[in-house]
Motif scaffolding. Structure first.
Motif, PDB file in Angstrom:
ATOM      1  N   VAL A  92      -6.678  -6.621  -5.292  1.00  0.00           N
ATOM      2  CA  VAL A  92      -5.716  -5.628  -4.807  1.00  0.00           C
ATOM      3  C   VAL A  92      -4.299  -6.084  -5.129  1.00  0.00           C
ATOM      4  O   VAL A  92      -3.456  -5.292  -5.569  1.00  0.00           O
ATOM      5  N   LYS A  93      -4.029  -7.368  -4.933  1.00  0.00           N
ATOM      6  CA  LYS A  93      -2.699  -7.897  -5.257  1.00  0.00           C
ATOM      7  C   LYS A  93      -2.360  -7.697  -6.730  1.00  0.00           C
ATOM      8  O   LYS A  93      -1.219  -7.387  -7.080  1.00  0.00           O
ATOM      9  N   ARG A  94      -3.372  -7.872  -7.581  1.00  0.00           N
ATOM     10  CA  ARG A  94      -3.116  -7.741  -9.013  1.00  0.00           C
ATOM     11  C   ARG A  94      -2.690  -6.322  -9.398  1.00  0.00           C
ATOM     12  O   ARG A  94      -2.005  -6.123 -10.404  1.00  0.00           O
ATOM     13  N   GLN A  95      -3.110  -5.333  -8.634  1.00  0.00           N
ATOM     14  CA  GLN A  95      -2.775  -3.947  -8.951  1.00  0.00           C
ATOM     15  C   GLN A  95      -1.572  -3.428  -8.158  1.00  0.00           C
ATOM     16  O   GLN A  95      -1.213  -2.258  -8.267  1.00  0.00           O
ATOM     17  N   ALA A  96      -0.961  -4.309  -7.367  1.00  0.00           N
ATOM     18  CA  ALA A  96       0.177  -3.907  -6.535  1.00  0.00           C
ATOM     19  C   ALA A  96       1.488  -3.963  -7.309  1.00  0.00           C
ATOM     20  O   ALA A  96       1.665  -4.786  -8.213  1.00  0.00           O
ATOM     21  N   THR A  97       2.400  -3.093  -6.935  1.00  0.00           N
ATOM     22  CA  THR A  97       3.754  -3.146  -7.471  1.00  0.00           C
ATOM     23  C   THR A  97       4.445  -4.435  -7.035  1.00  0.00           C
ATOM     24  O   THR A  97       5.182  -5.056  -7.803  1.00  0.00           O
ATOM     25  N   ALA A  98       4.181  -4.829  -5.778  1.00  0.00           N
ATOM     26  CA  ALA A  98       4.750  -6.063  -5.237  1.00  0.00           C
ATOM     27  C   ALA A  98       3.943  -6.479  -4.015  1.00  0.00           C
ATOM     28  O   ALA A  98       3.175  -5.683  -3.447  1.00  0.00           O
ATOM     29  N   ILE A  99       4.121  -7.723  -3.612  1.00  0.00           N
ATOM     30  CA  ILE A  99       3.462  -8.268  -2.421  1.00  0.00           C
ATOM     31  C   ILE A  99       4.475  -8.286  -1.280  1.00  0.00           C
ATOM     32  O   ILE A  99       5.626  -8.698  -1.469  1.00  0.00           O
ATOM     33  N   ILE A 100       4.044  -7.848  -0.095  1.00  0.00           N
ATOM     34  CA  ILE A 100       4.905  -7.846   1.087  1.00  0.00           C
ATOM     35  C   ILE A 100       4.367  -8.860   2.091  1.00  0.00           C
ATOM     36  O   ILE A 100       3.253  -9.373   1.927  1.00  0.00           O
ATOM     37  N   PRO A 101       5.111  -9.178   3.143  1.00  0.00           N
ATOM     38  CA  PRO A 101       4.610 -10.123   4.148  1.00  0.00           C
ATOM     39  C   PRO A 101       3.280  -9.683   4.744  1.00  0.00           C
ATOM     40  O   PRO A 101       2.930  -8.501   4.733  1.00  0.00           O
ATOM     41  N   ASP A 102       2.521 -10.648   5.262  1.00  0.00           N
ATOM     42  CA  ASP A 102       1.163 -10.357   5.730  1.00  0.00           C
ATOM     43  C   ASP A 102       1.149  -9.484   6.972  1.00  0.00           C
ATOM     44  O   ASP A 102       2.183  -9.190   7.572  1.00  0.00           O
ATOM     45  N   ASN A 103      -0.058  -9.069   7.347  1.00  0.00           N
ATOM     46  CA  ASN A 103      -0.214  -8.102   8.435  1.00  0.00           C
ATOM     47  C   ASN A 103       0.117  -8.676   9.805  1.00  0.00           C
ATOM     48  O   ASN A 103       0.265  -7.926  10.772  1.00  0.00           O
ATOM     49  N   ASN A 104       0.242  -9.989   9.911  1.00  0.00           N
ATOM     50  CA  ASN A 104       0.642 -10.594  11.186  1.00  0.00           C
ATOM     51  C   ASN A 104       2.152 -10.750  11.307  1.00  0.00           C
ATOM     52  O   ASN A 104       2.639 -11.272  12.317  1.00  0.00           O
ATOM     53  N   HIS A 105       2.880 -10.329  10.279  1.00  0.00           N
ATOM     54  CA  HIS A 105       4.341 -10.417  10.314  1.00  0.00           C
ATOM     55  C   HIS A 105       4.978  -9.062  10.030  1.00  0.00           C
ATOM     56  O   HIS A 105       6.054  -8.986   9.433  1.00  0.00           O
ATOM     57  N   ASP A 106       4.300  -7.995  10.437  1.00  0.00           N
ATOM     58  CA  ASP A 106       4.854  -6.634  10.368  1.00  0.00           C
ATOM     59  C   ASP A 106       5.315  -6.268   8.959  1.00  0.00           C
ATOM     60  O   ASP A 106       6.339  -5.607   8.771  1.00  0.00           O
ATOM     61  N   GLY A 107       4.514  -6.690   7.971  1.00  0.00           N
ATOM     62  CA  GLY A 107       4.910  -6.485   6.583  1.00  0.00           C
ATOM     63  C   GLY A 107       5.156  -5.039   6.224  1.00  0.00           C
ATOM     64  O   GLY A 107       6.163  -4.711   5.573  1.00  0.00           O
ATOM     65  N   VAL A 108       4.247  -4.143   6.628  1.00  0.00           N
ATOM     66  CA  VAL A 108       4.395  -2.724   6.279  1.00  0.00           C
ATOM     67  C   VAL A 108       5.628  -2.135   6.949  1.00  0.00           C
ATOM     68  O   VAL A 108       6.468  -1.486   6.303  1.00  0.00           O
ATOM     69  N   ALA A 109       5.777  -2.345   8.253  1.00  0.00           N
ATOM     70  CA  ALA A 109       6.886  -1.733   8.993  1.00  0.00           C
ATOM     71  C   ALA A 109       8.237  -2.243   8.489  1.00  0.00           C
ATOM     72  O   ALA A 109       9.192  -1.464   8.329  1.00  0.00           O
ATOM     73  N   ARG A 110       8.338  -3.533   8.228  1.00  0.00           N
ATOM     74  CA  ARG A 110       9.617  -4.090   7.767  1.00  0.00           C
ATOM     75  C   ARG A 110       9.958  -3.567   6.364  1.00  0.00           C
ATOM     76  O   ARG A 110      11.123  -3.313   6.054  1.00  0.00           O
ATOM     77  N   PHE A 111       8.936  -3.404   5.529  1.00  0.00           N
ATOM     78  CA  PHE A 111       9.181  -2.818   4.211  1.00  0.00           C
ATOM     79  C   PHE A 111       9.652  -1.374   4.361  1.00  0.00           C
ATOM     80  O   PHE A 111      10.599  -0.947   3.687  1.00  0.00           O
ATOM     81  N   LEU A 112       8.985  -0.607   5.219  1.00  0.00           N
ATOM     82  CA  LEU A 112       9.365   0.790   5.429  1.00  0.00           C
ATOM     83  C   LEU A 112      10.825   0.895   5.861  1.00  0.00           C
ATOM     84  O   LEU A 112      11.559   1.783   5.397  1.00  0.00           O
TER      85      LEU A 112
END
Length: 284
Positions: A252-272
């Motif tokens: 999944v990482k290989r097909q990602a535009t970029a890597i964000i922080p992991d799910n225990n560090h609010d990666g999605v919300a902080r990116f949003l």
């Protein structure tokens, strides 16, 4: 007119932390952005039985893609908008193959806006724990049966789920893949690597195919997806930008535009927070 970005996130391993909850920090950030007009929803393998309680603090106003695309669901109104289930007797053939391998499937069907799950006597602790954590809710009924044929012959199911040792599921998935035309997802359990899930859907059903229905309705100028597991890859292929948390599978990482922080560090919300405010000219 295309004016906004549609953000869509997987749950387990992505928006949810390792305790399988949306953290208070993520909840606060996402709700503040939703209030500003952000288009955001989720795409998950989960059913309403767990999604509704998990997301009750989020003020989502766009339908969610549930059960890997088998259904489009309005979380606010607690209603199924669309079901993408089997339309013939092919599911019964797949169930027969599973039973020949001594695997016990959970077989799902929607009746009167409620999910019903048919199963025979369960054969391992993972199955029993799965049922125990999801029964006695207003969104899902478990029904013990002697035979799958009688309840499903006239009304084909939505999809099939098997929980067992991963090596056994891989073998069954390969056989079913050769025997019929369907969408198959087979992946290891996040908590116990020796076990896994095998999910069988009608051909073409995926998170991506049902997300496309949302895209067609909203007509956003771009789609941004978040995911960590193999069943998120169809969604990645649909998206204009793709982000994987640090804890995601390597493929999944290989097909990602970029890597964000992991799910225990609010990666999605902080990116949003950063991305939405920047792209939509909002002020803090």
């Amino acid at each position: 007119m295309k004016t906004q970005t549609l953000y869509i996130s997987d749950l387990d391993g992505t928006l949810l932390d390792s305790r399988s909850v949306v953290s208070p920090c993520s909840t606060e950030i996402i709700n503040s952005l939703l209030q500003k007009g952000m288009l955001f929803t989720v795409a998950t393998a989960r059913t309403p039985a767990t999604v509704v309680p998990l997301l009750q603090q989020l003020n989502l106003n766009i339908p969610a893609v549930l059960m890997n695309g088998a259904a489009l669901y309005d979380i606010r109104r607690k209603q199924y908008i669309r079901a993408n289930g089997f339309t013939d007797d092919s599911a019964l053939q797949y169930i027969e193959l599973l039973e020949k391998r001594e695997l016990t499937p959970f077989v799902y069907r929607i009746d009167d806006n409620k999910l019903r799950t048919f199963h025979k006597p369960l054969s391992n602790d993972m199955q029993r724990d799965f049922k125990r954590l999801r029964e006695n809710t207003p969104y899902k009924d478990f029904i013990l049966v002697d035979s799958y044929r009688e309840p499903l012959l006239d009304r084909p199911p939505l999809f099939i789920l098997v929980i067992d040792r991963f090596d056994r599921l891989e073998t069954a998935a390969a056989e079913i893949g050769r025997a019929g035309k369907c969408s198959i997802f087979c992946y290891r359990d996040n908590a116990d690597n020796e076990y896994g899930n095998l999910e069988i859907y009608p051909q073409g059903v995926s998170k991506a195919s049902t997300t496309q229905q949302i895209v067609d309705s909203l007509n956003p100028w771009e789609v941004v997806a978040f995911g960590d597991n193999l069943n998120d890859l169809p969604l990645f292929r649909l998206a204009d930008r793709r982000y994987a948390p640090k804890n995601a599978m390597d493929e999944v990482k290989r097909q990602a535009t970029a890597i964000i922080p992991d799910n225990n560090h609010d990666g999605v919300a902080r990116f949003l927070y950063r991305d939405y405010l920047q792209r939509h000219n909002c002020h803090e």
